[in-house]
Structures are given as structure tokens and as C-alpha cells.
Design a protein around this motif. Structure first.
Motif, short mmCIF file in Angstrom:
data_model
loop_
_atom_site.label_atom_id
_atom_site.label_comp_id
_atom_site.label_asym_id
_atom_site.label_seq_id
_atom_site.Cartn_x
_atom_site.Cartn_y
_atom_site.Cartn_z
N TYR A 1 0.86 -1.19 0.00
CA TYR A 1 0.00 0.00 0.00
C TYR A 1 0.90 1.24 0.00
CZ TYR A 1 -3.91 -2.97 1.61
OH TYR A 1 -4.88 -3.94 1.74
N ARG A 2 0.50 2.24 -0.77
CA ARG A 2 1.19 3.53 -0.74
C ARG A 2 0.22 4.58 -0.22
NH1 ARG A 2 1.86 8.07 -3.91
NH2 ARG A 2 0.70 7.22 -5.70
N PHE A 3 0.71 5.39 0.73
CA PHE A 3 -0.11 6.44 1.34
C PHE A 3 0.57 7.79 1.17
CE2 PHE A 3 -0.49 2.60 4.06
CZ PHE A 3 -1.80 2.25 3.75
N ALA A 4 -0.25 8.82 0.98
CA ALA A 4 0.23 10.21 0.99
C ALA A 4 -0.34 10.86 2.24
CB ALA A 4 -0.22 10.95 -0.27
N GLY A 5 0.47 10.95 3.28
CA GLY A 5 -0.05 11.38 4.56
C GLY A 5 -1.10 10.39 5.06
N GLN A 6 -2.29 10.86 5.38
CA GLN A 6 -3.37 9.99 5.83
C GLN A 6 -4.27 9.52 4.69
OE1 GLN A 6 -5.58 11.28 9.26
NE2 GLN A 6 -3.82 12.24 10.21
N THR A 7 -3.85 9.77 3.46
CA THR A 7 -4.67 9.43 2.30
C THR A 7 -4.14 8.19 1.60
OG1 THR A 7 -5.20 11.77 1.95
CG2 THR A 7 -5.58 10.27 0.10
N PHE A 8 -5.01 7.22 1.37
CA PHE A 8 -4.65 6.04 0.59
C PHE A 8 -4.43 6.46 -0.86
CE2 PHE A 8 -6.48 2.93 -2.42
CZ PHE A 8 -5.50 1.94 -2.33
N ALA A 9 -3.30 6.03 -1.45
CA ALA A 9 -2.97 6.40 -2.82
C ALA A 9 -3.15 5.25 -3.80
CB ALA A 9 -1.54 6.94 -2.89
N GLU A 10 -2.62 4.10 -3.46
CA GLU A 10 -2.73 2.94 -4.36
C GLU A 10 -2.27 1.69 -3.63
OE1 GLU A 10 0.18 2.65 -7.61
OE2 GLU A 10 1.32 4.28 -6.65
N ARG A 11 -2.59 0.53 -4.21
CA ARG A 11 -2.09 -0.74 -3.71
C ARG A 11 -1.86 -1.69 -4.86
NH1 ARG A 11 -5.47 -5.10 -3.99
NH2 ARG A 11 -7.74 -4.80 -3.87
N THR A 12 -1.10 -2.72 -4.62
CA THR A 12 -0.91 -3.76 -5.61
C THR A 12 -2.21 -4.54 -5.80
OG1 THR A 12 -0.07 -5.21 -3.86
CG2 THR A 12 1.57 -4.03 -5.19
N ILE A 13 -2.38 -5.14 -6.96
CA ILE A 13 -3.55 -5.96 -7.27
C ILE A 13 -3.15 -7.43 -7.11
CG2 ILE A 13 -5.26 -6.58 -9.00
CD1 ILE A 13 -5.47 -3.72 -7.90
N ASP A 14 -3.86 -8.13 -6.25
CA ASP A 14 -3.52 -9.52 -5.95
C ASP A 14 -3.51 -10.38 -7.21
OD1 ASP A 14 -3.71 -8.62 -3.34
OD2 ASP A 14 -5.74 -9.44 -3.06
N HIS A 15 -2.54 -11.28 -7.28
CA HIS A 15 -2.49 -12.27 -8.35
C HIS A 15 -3.29 -13.50 -7.91
CE1 HIS A 15 1.59 -10.27 -9.36
NE2 HIS A 15 0.63 -9.74 -10.09
N SER A 16 -4.58 -13.31 -7.78
CA SER A 16 -5.46 -14.38 -7.31
C SER A 16 -6.63 -14.54 -8.26
CB SER A 16 -5.98 -14.07 -5.90
OG SER A 16 -6.81 -12.91 -5.91
N TYR A 17 -7.25 -15.72 -8.19
CA TYR A 17 -8.39 -16.01 -9.05
C TYR A 17 -9.55 -15.06 -8.77
CZ TYR A 17 -12.39 -18.54 -10.98
OH TYR A 17 -13.54 -18.88 -11.66
N VAL A 18 -9.83 -14.82 -7.49
CA VAL A 18 -10.97 -13.97 -7.16
C VAL A 18 -10.71 -12.51 -7.52
CG1 VAL A 18 -11.91 -15.49 -5.39
CG2 VAL A 18 -10.17 -13.79 -4.76
N GLU A 19 -9.47 -12.05 -7.41
CA GLU A 19 -9.16 -10.67 -7.81
C GLU A 19 -9.34 -10.52 -9.32
OE1 GLU A 19 -8.89 -7.04 -7.11
OE2 GLU A 19 -8.07 -8.14 -5.39
N GLN A 20 -9.01 -11.57 -10.06
CA GLN A 20 -9.23 -11.56 -11.50
C GLN A 20 -10.73 -11.43 -11.82
OE1 GLN A 20 -8.85 -15.19 -14.20
NE2 GLN A 20 -6.99 -14.08 -14.76
N LEU A 21 -11.56 -12.12 -11.03
CA LEU A 21 -13.01 -12.02 -11.23
C LEU A 21 -13.50 -10.60 -10.96
CD1 LEU A 21 -14.31 -15.33 -9.58
CD2 LEU A 21 -13.91 -14.87 -12.01
N VAL A 22 -12.91 -9.94 -9.96
CA VAL A 22 -13.27 -8.55 -9.67
C VAL A 22 -12.89 -7.66 -10.84
CG1 VAL A 22 -12.81 -6.56 -8.19
CG2 VAL A 22 -13.13 -8.81 -7.17
#
Length: 262
Positions: free
Chosen positions: A131-152
Motif C-alpha cells: 500500500y502507498r499512502f500520501a499522509g493519511q490518504t490512501f494512494a494505491e495498492r498492488t492488485i492480488d495475483h489471485s483467481y478472485v481478484e481476476q473475477l473482480v
């Protein structure tokens, strides 16, 4: 760990809990590079493959990253190539380990490198996250290499539904898979500044938090304090659910001290 460069001070820490499992199969470490002053690496691996097998695989990821970073020099190499080499070398070593033992070791991996040139580079394999944060703000995260994440991503599941799906543990990309080589994608973020931060964690931790919750805790406390809070809250929220190992590394950028600026 605290490392100072002209632009910011790098503060980092790690944390782990065995959860309700019989063995801790996650591994995490922070490294500096003797030939690259001001560079910091964080690496986390979540091993799989039964008793001892998963721990063995995760340990090989850490060992491979450490050896490669010790030999790295920005005058002779680049970070993208370094991260790609670490992933492929760890994959080969884990596969060789499987041949010489009765184990079936596999592992995820997530690796971050912070540079004194205000840049961050990272790569991941599997469902351990950055996860990358800018101060208290969420900026981005990696996308899981999983079957269910692919479905999303395909619109076949709504965001959030993957966490309770019966196939949530099925990975499409992992180290030690004899059927394929790991897919490696390196992300880069430039323009780092004080108050930026990163969280690396295994699925035994991220499963219990929203992105906003993670951003608030990481921004509000030192890496050590934040790690303690997140692990404590993980254990509370996982009560009675046979919780997995949980492991994390936090890297925060702070304004340099007046002495460092002079």
C-alpha cells in the motif's frame, strides 16, 4: 531502522504474529545496501506448502533479496533489473529446494526499494500487498495475483466479495510453481516527499482492514507503534476464525532533522 538522506529521513519497522497456526511461515526483513548509500529495501514473503515447506520458501525469498541487494550498485545496475532478478532467482531456488526435499514449497513476495533520488520501486508475486499512502490518504495498492481478484477485475465479482469467496486462496502467480514462471511487473513512483509511507503485508493482515483504516494508523504512529496496533487489531478482529500468520513492514518518510539539512 532509520536512514537519513537530504530530502527525507526513512523510518522503518516490521511486525509479526503467528496467528492461530502451528508455524510462522511468513518472513520479513529490512536491508540497506553497502554499495548504494541512502537506498533501503523492504521484503516480505508468505510461504505455502505445508509444515516447514512454506517457511523454507519464504526464507529463500529473503535470502535471495539480501544477497542481491548487497551486491547492488546504482553505478552498475538499475532497480527494475534488480527486482526482476530477485523474483526469478528466488523462484529457481525454491523449485530446486522442492526437488531435494519431500516438501512442496511455494511463496508470495512483495519487495520495495526506496532511493535517495525521491523514487520508490516495487514488485509483487501473489497476494501479499504493498500500500502507498500520501499522509493519511490512501494512494494505491498492488492488485492480488489471485483467481478472485481476476473475477473482480473482469466485473464478475463486486469489490469486497472476493474476501469471502470459497476460492479466495487460489493464486494465479506464485514462486515455486512448476507449471509456470512468475510474472514480474515493476511499479515506480517518483517525487517522494516527507509524510509519504508504504505498508507491505501478508493476507493474514490486510484481510481485516479497510484502506482508510490502514492509512490512518500508518500516518499517525511510528512504524513500531503502528505495527503493534495493526497486529493487536488483527488478533481482535480474527478472534475464533483460525487466523493466518500476519506480517507487515512499514516504511515512512519524515522531514530530515535540521542537522541533516546542514
Amino acid at each position: 531502522m532509520t536512514t537519513s538522506v537530504t530530502q527525507y529521513t526513512i523510518q522503518a519497522g516490521t511486525g509479526q504474529h503467528i496467528g492461530d497456526r502451528e508455524e510462522q511461515q511468513d518472513r520479513v526483513a529490512l536491508f540497506t545496501a553497502p554499495n548504494a548509500p541512502g537506498y533501503v529495501m523492504a521484503v516480505l514473503a508468505d510461504g505455502m506448502g505445508g509444515m516447514s515447506g512454506g517457511a523454507l520458501a519464504a526464507s529463500e525469498v529473503i535470502r535471495t533479496a539480501k544477497l542481491a541487494f548487497e551486491q547492488f550498485s546504482p553505478q552498475k545496475g538499475d532497480i527494475e533489473a534488480l527486482l526482476t532478478t530477485i523474483v526469478h532467482d528466488a523462484d529457481v531456488v525454491i523449485k530446486l529446494t522442492a526437488i531435494s526435499s519431500d516438501k512442496k514449497p511455494h511463496s508470495t513476495a512483495v519487495i520495495l526499494v526506496i532511493t535517495p533520488e525521491k523514487s520508490a520501486f516495487w514488485t509483487h508475486v501473489g497476494d501479499s500487498r504493498l500500500y502507498r499512502f500520501a499522509g493519511q490518504t490512501f494512494a494505491e495498492r498492488t492488485i492480488d495475483h489471485s483467481y478472485v481478484e481476476q473475477l473482480v477485475q473482469q466485473g464478475k465479482l463486486q469489490p469486497g466479495e472476493q474476501y469471502t469467496h470459497r476460492l479466495s486462496s487460489v493464486l494465479l502467480n506464485a514462486l515455486g510453481n512448476n507449471a509456470s514462471k512468475p510474472q514480474v511487473t515493476v511499479r515506480r513512483y517518483d517525487g517522494l516527499k516527507a509524510e509519504d509511507s508504504f505498508l507491505l503485508c501478508s493476507d493474514g493482515l490486510w484481510h481485516y482492514f479497510t484502506e482508510a483504516e490502514l492509512a490512518t494508523v500508518v500516518a499517525g504512529y511510528s512504524p513500531r507503534q503502528a505495527a503493534e496496533i495493526l497486529i493487536h487489531n488483527t488478533r481482535e478482529r480474527a478472534a475464533g476464525t483460525s487466523a493466518d500468520n500476519c506480517t507487515l513492514a512499514i516504511v515512512k518518510l519524515a522531514a530530515p532533522s535540521p542537522e541533516a539539512q546542514n
